[in-house]
Design a protein around this motif. Structure first.
Motif, PDB file in Angstrom:
ATOM      1  N   ILE A  50      39.020  66.234  69.773  1.00  0.00           N
ATOM      2  CA  ILE A  50      39.583  67.128  70.791  1.00  0.00           C
ATOM      3  C   ILE A  50      38.594  68.244  71.099  1.00  0.00           C
ATOM      4  CG2 ILE A  50      41.406  68.818  71.272  1.00  0.00           C
ATOM      5  CD1 ILE A  50      43.276  66.974  69.562  1.00  0.00           C
ATOM      6  N   ARG A  51      37.939  68.766  70.063  1.00  0.00           N
ATOM      7  CA  ARG A  51      36.943  69.822  70.272  1.00  0.00           C
ATOM      8  C   ARG A  51      35.837  69.323  71.205  1.00  0.00           C
ATOM      9  NH1 ARG A  51      33.205  72.519  65.620  1.00  0.00           N
ATOM     10  NH2 ARG A  51      32.027  70.609  65.921  1.00  0.00           N
ATOM     11  N   GLY A  52      35.444  68.069  71.037  1.00  0.00           N
ATOM     12  CA  GLY A  52      34.386  67.500  71.863  1.00  0.00           C
ATOM     13  C   GLY A  52      34.838  67.113  73.260  1.00  0.00           C
ATOM     14  N   ASN A  53      36.141  66.876  73.439  1.00  0.00           N
ATOM     15  CA  ASN A  53      36.654  66.431  74.737  1.00  0.00           C
ATOM     16  C   ASN A  53      38.138  66.768  74.844  1.00  0.00           C
ATOM     17  OD1 ASN A  53      37.416  65.157  77.081  1.00  0.00           O
ATOM     18  ND2 ASN A  53      36.978  63.087  76.369  1.00  0.00           N
ATOM     19  N   PRO A  54      38.484  67.951  75.365  1.00  0.00           N
ATOM     20  CA  PRO A  54      39.892  68.346  75.444  1.00  0.00           C
ATOM     21  C   PRO A  54      40.757  67.424  76.307  1.00  0.00           C
ATOM     22  CG  PRO A  54      38.450  70.224  75.861  1.00  0.00           C
ATOM     23  CD  PRO A  54      37.590  69.002  75.805  1.00  0.00           C
ATOM     24  N   ARG A  55      40.139  66.621  77.144  1.00  0.00           N
ATOM     25  CA  ARG A  55      40.909  65.712  78.007  1.00  0.00           C
ATOM     26  C   ARG A  55      40.982  64.294  77.434  1.00  0.00           C
ATOM     27  NH1 ARG A  55      40.886  67.579  83.957  1.00  0.00           N
ATOM     28  NH2 ARG A  55      40.344  69.754  83.702  1.00  0.00           N
ATOM     29  N   ILE A  56      40.608  64.140  76.172  1.00  0.00           N
ATOM     30  CA  ILE A  56      40.601  62.815  75.554  1.00  0.00           C
ATOM     31  C   ILE A  56      42.020  62.242  75.519  1.00  0.00           C
ATOM     32  CG2 ILE A  56      40.820  63.713  73.190  1.00  0.00           C
ATOM     33  CD1 ILE A  56      38.848  61.459  72.323  1.00  0.00           C
ATOM     34  N   SER A  57      42.129  60.954  75.779  1.00  0.00           N
ATOM     35  CA  SER A  57      43.445  60.315  75.811  1.00  0.00           C
ATOM     36  C   SER A  57      43.965  60.066  74.400  1.00  0.00           C
ATOM     37  CB  SER A  57      43.359  58.978  76.555  1.00  0.00           C
ATOM     38  OG  SER A  57      42.643  58.037  75.768  1.00  0.00           O
ATOM     39  N   ASN A  58      45.282  59.886  74.301  1.00  0.00           N
ATOM     40  CA  ASN A  58      45.880  59.569  73.005  1.00  0.00           C
ATOM     41  C   ASN A  58      45.340  58.248  72.463  1.00  0.00           C
ATOM     42  OD1 ASN A  58      47.341  61.882  73.396  1.00  0.00           O
ATOM     43  ND2 ASN A  58      49.336  60.928  73.110  1.00  0.00           N
ATOM     44  N   THR A  64      39.598  56.871  67.441  1.00  0.00           N
ATOM     45  CA  THR A  64      38.746  57.779  66.672  1.00  0.00           C
ATOM     46  C   THR A  64      39.225  57.907  65.233  1.00  0.00           C
ATOM     47  OG1 THR A  64      38.136  59.043  68.627  1.00  0.00           O
ATOM     48  CG2 THR A  64      37.966  60.183  66.515  1.00  0.00           C
ATOM     49  N   ALA A  65      40.549  57.973  65.055  1.00  0.00           N
ATOM     50  CA  ALA A  65      41.127  58.187  63.720  1.00  0.00           C
ATOM     51  C   ALA A  65      41.502  56.876  63.034  1.00  0.00           C
ATOM     52  CB  ALA A  65      42.351  59.086  63.831  1.00  0.00           C
ATOM     53  N   PHE A  66      41.245  55.744  63.675  1.00  0.00           N
ATOM     54  CA  PHE A  66      41.559  54.432  63.119  1.00  0.00           C
ATOM     55  C   PHE A  66      43.052  54.290  62.810  1.00  0.00           C
ATOM     56  CE2 PHE A  66      37.103  55.260  62.008  1.00  0.00           C
ATOM     57  CZ  PHE A  66      36.500  54.175  62.618  1.00  0.00           C
ATOM     58  N   VAL A  67      43.883  54.743  63.748  1.00  0.00           N
ATOM     59  CA  VAL A  67      45.329  54.603  63.608  1.00  0.00           C
ATOM     60  C   VAL A  67      45.882  53.992  64.895  1.00  0.00           C
ATOM     61  CG1 VAL A  67      45.526  56.566  62.007  1.00  0.00           C
ATOM     62  CG2 VAL A  67      45.870  56.935  64.462  1.00  0.00           C
ATOM     63  N   THR A  68      47.135  53.577  64.848  1.00  0.00           N
ATOM     64  CA  THR A  68      47.795  53.037  66.032  1.00  0.00           C
ATOM     65  C   THR A  68      48.154  54.174  66.985  1.00  0.00           C
ATOM     66  OG1 THR A  68      50.019  53.228  65.120  1.00  0.00           O
ATOM     67  CG2 THR A  68      48.808  51.164  64.657  1.00  0.00           C
ATOM     68  N   PRO A  69      48.342  53.857  68.270  1.00  0.00           N
ATOM     69  CA  PRO A  69      48.786  54.900  69.201  1.00  0.00           C
ATOM     70  C   PRO A  69      50.108  55.543  68.769  1.00  0.00           C
ATOM     71  CG  PRO A  69      47.954  53.022  70.421  1.00  0.00           C
ATOM     72  CD  PRO A  69      48.004  52.609  68.967  1.00  0.00           C
ATOM     73  N   GLN A  70      50.997  54.770  68.171  1.00  0.00           N
ATOM     74  CA  GLN A  70      52.263  55.324  67.700  1.00  0.00           C
ATOM     75  C   GLN A  70      52.028  56.331  66.576  1.00  0.00           C
ATOM     76  OE1 GLN A  70      51.550  52.069  68.001  1.00  0.00           O
ATOM     77  NE2 GLN A  70      52.911  51.364  69.624  1.00  0.00           N
ATOM     78  N   SER A  71      51.140  55.988  65.629  1.00  0.00           N
ATOM     79  CA  SER A  71      50.817  56.922  64.551  1.00  0.00           C
ATOM     80  C   SER A  71      50.125  58.166  65.100  1.00  0.00           C
ATOM     81  CB  SER A  71      49.908  56.246  63.517  1.00  0.00           C
ATOM     82  OG  SER A  71      50.590  55.204  62.864  1.00  0.00           O
ATOM     83  N   MET A  72      49.308  57.984  66.118  1.00  0.00           N
ATOM     84  CA  MET A  72      48.626  59.121  66.721  1.00  0.00           C
ATOM     85  C   MET A  72      49.631  60.083  67.325  1.00  0.00           C
ATOM     86  SD  MET A  72      46.130  61.005  67.384  1.00  0.00           S
ATOM     87  CE  MET A  72      45.087  59.958  66.409  1.00  0.00           C
TER      88      MET A  72
END
Length: 149
Positions: A50-58, A64-72
């Motif tokens: 988020i620090r690198g790209n505040p408009r980053i999608s979920n 990035t975090a190696f998790v599912t979109p639901q976990s994110m």
């Protein structure tokens, strides 16, 4: 190219096992380094993204975090509840949620970057710079080979 035996002996192991063991120890060390920041290794990865790209999608955050979109989604709710991020609707696109770091989030992200760099330096401390470059290249080539269909 020679093929390694697929049944490990007492003197050798599968490279995949060695890789997993290294990843596990890396994660343990990073979690220990992050213990004072109030975030986990996965949450740290999200804050840094988020620090690198505040408009980053979920979806991109999940990768990035190696998790599912639901976990994110759950992770973002927790990070917002704990005061690390602020999420607001995009002013022009109501379905898009903007995510930004709070002051607490910026402080944690900076501490997380320092922790991650320290752990990586420790992990690579027994390698020369050239060996670290070769390792990075080999790991990327292995990942690319597994990505191929």
């Amino acid at each position: 190219m020679s093929m390694r035996k697929m049944i490990p002996t007492d003197r050798e192991s599968w490279i995949g096992y060695d890789l997993k063991m290294t990843q596990h120890r890396l994660r343990q060390r990073l979690e220990a380094e992050l213990s004072g920041t109030g975030v986990s290794a996965s949450q740290n990865a999200v804050l840094l993204a988020i620090r690198g790209n505040p408009r980053i999608s979920n979806a991109a955050l999940a990768r990035t975090a190696f998790v599912t979109p639901q976990s994110m989604q759950g992770m973002l709710v927790t990070l917002e509840r704990d005061g690390f991020i602020l999420r607001t609707p995009h002013p022009e696109h109501g379905r898009i949620i903007m995510t930004e770091l709070t002051e607490k989030g910026r402080t944690a992200a900076q501490a997380g970057m320092v922790a991650a760099e320290a752990v990586e330096r420790r992990m690579l401390s027994k390698l020369t710079d050239d060996e670290a470059d070769v390792l990075r290249d080999l790991l990327q080539r292995c990942a690319d080979a597994l990505e191929e269909s």
